[in-house]
Design a protein around this motif. Structure first.
Motif, PDB file in Angstrom:
ATOM      1  N   GLY A  79     -36.925   8.033-132.499  1.00  0.00           N
ATOM      2  CA  GLY A  79     -36.953   9.381-133.033  1.00  0.00           C
ATOM      3  C   GLY A  79     -37.992  10.236-132.337  1.00  0.00           C
ATOM      4  O   GLY A  79     -38.131  10.225-131.112  1.00  0.00           O
ATOM      5  N   ALA A  80     -38.762  10.988-133.146  1.00  0.00           N
ATOM      6  CA  ALA A  80     -39.769  11.888-132.582  1.00  0.00           C
ATOM      7  C   ALA A  80     -40.831  11.131-131.798  1.00  0.00           C
ATOM      8  O   ALA A  80     -41.407  11.653-130.839  1.00  0.00           O
ATOM      9  N   GLY A  81     -41.105   9.868-132.190  1.00  0.00           N
ATOM     10  CA  GLY A  81     -42.101   9.089-131.472  1.00  0.00           C
ATOM     11  C   GLY A  81     -41.697   8.808-130.036  1.00  0.00           C
ATOM     12  O   GLY A  81     -42.545   8.645-129.153  1.00  0.00           O
ATOM     13  N   GLY A  82     -40.390   8.767-129.786  1.00  0.00           N
ATOM     14  CA  GLY A  82     -39.922   8.547-128.428  1.00  0.00           C
ATOM     15  C   GLY A  82     -40.297   9.674-127.493  1.00  0.00           C
ATOM     16  O   GLY A  82     -40.498   9.454-126.286  1.00  0.00           O
ATOM     17  N   PHE A  83     -40.397  10.881-128.036  1.00  0.00           N
ATOM     18  CA  PHE A  83     -40.824  12.036-127.224  1.00  0.00           C
ATOM     19  C   PHE A  83     -42.229  11.823-126.685  1.00  0.00           C
ATOM     20  O   PHE A  83     -42.500  12.036-125.495  1.00  0.00           O
ATOM     21  N   ARG A 129     -42.329   9.138-123.984  1.00  0.00           N
ATOM     22  CA  ARG A 129     -41.847   9.671-122.712  1.00  0.00           C
ATOM     23  C   ARG A 129     -42.942  10.467-122.008  1.00  0.00           C
ATOM     24  O   ARG A 129     -43.167  10.310-120.797  1.00  0.00           O
ATOM     25  N   ILE A 130     -43.636  11.309-122.749  1.00  0.00           N
ATOM     26  CA  ILE A 130     -44.715  12.102-122.156  1.00  0.00           C
ATOM     27  C   ILE A 130     -45.828  11.194-121.650  1.00  0.00           C
ATOM     28  O   ILE A 130     -46.373  11.395-120.548  1.00  0.00           O
ATOM     29  N   ALA A 131     -46.175  10.169-122.430  1.00  0.00           N
ATOM     30  CA  ALA A 131     -47.246   9.253-122.032  1.00  0.00           C
ATOM     31  C   ALA A 131     -46.888   8.510-120.749  1.00  0.00           C
ATOM     32  O   ALA A 131     -47.718   8.347-119.849  1.00  0.00           O
ATOM     33  N   VAL A 132     -45.638   8.051-120.654  1.00  0.00           N
ATOM     34  CA  VAL A 132     -45.206   7.334-119.453  1.00  0.00           C
ATOM     35  C   VAL A 132     -45.235   8.245-118.235  1.00  0.00           C
ATOM     36  O   VAL A 132     -45.715   7.864-117.160  1.00  0.00           O
ATOM     37  N   ASP A 133     -44.734   9.460-118.385  1.00  0.00           N
ATOM     38  CA  ASP A 133     -44.706  10.398-117.252  1.00  0.00           C
ATOM     39  C   ASP A 133     -46.112  10.785-116.810  1.00  0.00           C
ATOM     40  O   ASP A 133     -46.374  10.933-115.611  1.00  0.00           O
ATOM     41  N   LEU A 134     -47.024  10.939-117.761  1.00  0.00           N
ATOM     42  CA  LEU A 134     -48.406  11.251-117.408  1.00  0.00           C
ATOM     43  C   LEU A 134     -49.063  10.068-116.695  1.00  0.00           C
ATOM     44  O   LEU A 134     -49.892  10.256-115.792  1.00  0.00           O
ATOM     45  N   THR A 135     -48.688   8.852-117.085  1.00  0.00           N
ATOM     46  CA  THR A 135     -49.199   7.663-116.394  1.00  0.00           C
ATOM     47  C   THR A 135     -48.721   7.643-114.946  1.00  0.00           C
ATOM     48  O   THR A 135     -49.485   7.320-114.023  1.00  0.00           O
ATOM     49  N   VAL A 136     -47.450   7.987-114.733  1.00  0.00           N
ATOM     50  CA  VAL A 136     -46.918   8.060-113.364  1.00  0.00           C
ATOM     51  C   VAL A 136     -47.631   9.154-112.585  1.00  0.00           C
ATOM     52  O   VAL A 136     -47.934   8.985-111.395  1.00  0.00           O
ATOM     53  N   LEU A 137     -47.910  10.273-113.243  1.00  0.00           N
ATOM     54  CA  LEU A 137     -48.635  11.361-112.576  1.00  0.00           C
ATOM     55  C   LEU A 137     -50.034  10.910-112.169  1.00  0.00           C
ATOM     56  O   LEU A 137     -50.524  11.246-111.077  1.00  0.00           O
ATOM     57  N   PHE A 138     -50.702  10.136-113.025  1.00  0.00           N
ATOM     58  CA  PHE A 138     -52.014   9.579-112.693  1.00  0.00           C
ATOM     59  C   PHE A 138     -51.904   8.632-111.501  1.00  0.00           C
ATOM     60  O   PHE A 138     -52.747   8.637-110.598  1.00  0.00           O
ATOM     61  N   ALA A 139     -50.823   7.824-111.489  1.00  0.00           N
ATOM     62  CA  ALA A 139     -50.598   6.916-110.364  1.00  0.00           C
ATOM     63  C   ALA A 139     -50.390   7.703-109.071  1.00  0.00           C
ATOM     64  O   ALA A 139     -50.831   7.276-107.993  1.00  0.00           O
ATOM     65  N   ASP A 140     -49.733   8.857-109.169  1.00  0.00           N
ATOM     66  CA  ASP A 140     -49.567   9.726-107.992  1.00  0.00           C
ATOM     67  C   ASP A 140     -50.930  10.094-107.401  1.00  0.00           C
ATOM     68  O   ASP A 140     -51.130  10.038-106.179  1.00  0.00           O
ATOM     69  N   GLY A 141     -51.843  10.479-108.279  1.00  0.00           N
ATOM     70  CA  GLY A 141     -53.173  10.862-107.814  1.00  0.00           C
ATOM     71  C   GLY A 141     -53.916   9.711-107.162  1.00  0.00           C
ATOM     72  O   GLY A 141     -54.557   9.877-106.116  1.00  0.00           O
TER      73      GLY A 141
END
Length: 236
Positions: free
Chosen positions: A200-204, A207-219
């Motif tokens: 439900g709403a927790g999945g949102f 998703r944001i947490a995972v994408d931010l982790t990938v963004l950190f990995a980019d850096g």
């Protein structure tokens, strides 16, 4: 100098970019052949972008230009993101167009409404649905950036261990190794996102947490690749 670096790399890959666009445009009705053609062209483009221009004569020439290591890494990454972005927009546009062509504008409205309904049924608030829609446009570029930076990092790391003609084989191996590692991680993220739909709403927020982790990995990958390139060619 980043934009100048992008210009130089785009000129290097002009034939590959144009060829992949032509194959995609001409092969809309022959998806298997079109996909194979685009993958082969992009694979060779990646080899040129992260192989020939990192090692050998092409690399020596490129390193004489007044670019810092950061300019070169950013130039390579942005160039591939532009290439990917063009193909992605063409693919999405053609796919949606083929699906909705018989229904016209009303079909498009129904298609978008059905996607929103699925998210709301899953328990997302209206504002979360809106943010997800916008974030879905940005997130593919975050993941492709990770792939680009992973390739250049692995190439430079393994490149220190080989000399002469063996570097060509090393380049191909490093690209395949990067693709396998990336594919495994991306598959894990994909299945996690499928599971998150049941939350439900927790999945949102997941998703944001995972994408931010990938963004950190980019850096982190960016800093590592720049450092490796500086040491290899004594750039500043």
């Amino acid at each position: 100098m980043t934009m100048k670096s992008v210009q130089v790399h785009v000129e290097m890959l002009a034939g590959h970019i144009g060829g992949s666009i032509a194959v995609l445009a001409l092969g809309m009705m022959l998806w298997p052949m079109m996909v194979i053609g685009v993958v082969l062209i992009m694979g060779h483009g990646l080899y040129k972008l992260y192989g020939k221009t990192l090692f050998g004569d092409d690399a020596e020439m490129l390193m004489t230009l007044p670019f810092t290591a950061g300019d070169l890494v950013r130039g390579k990454t942005v160039t591939f993101l532009l290439w990917f972005g063009i193909l992605w927009l063409m693919s999405v546009g053609s796919g949606v167009g083929l699906i909705l062509l018989p229904k016209g504008i009303s079909g498009l409205a129904d298609y978008l409404a059905s996607d929103v309904d699925v998210q709301q049924i899953a328990g997302m608030a209206p504002w979360q649905v809106g943010v997800s829609a916008g974030w879905n446009v940005i997130s593919p570029f975050i993941y492709i950036t990770a792939f680009c930076l992973l390739i250049v990092t692995v190439e430079l790391y393994f490149g220190r261990m080989f000399t002469g003609k063996r570097k060509r084989g090393m380049t191909v191996f490093a690209m395949l190794f990067s693709a396998i590692i990336y594919g495994v991680i991306l598959s894990g993220i994909f299945w996690m996102m499928k599971w998150a739909q049941t939350l439900g709403a927790g999945g949102f927020w997941l998703r944001i947490a995972v994408d931010l982790t990938v963004l950190f990995a980019d850096g982190m990958l960016y800093r590592l690749s720049v450092g490796l390139l500086e040491r290899k060619y004594d750039l500043v």
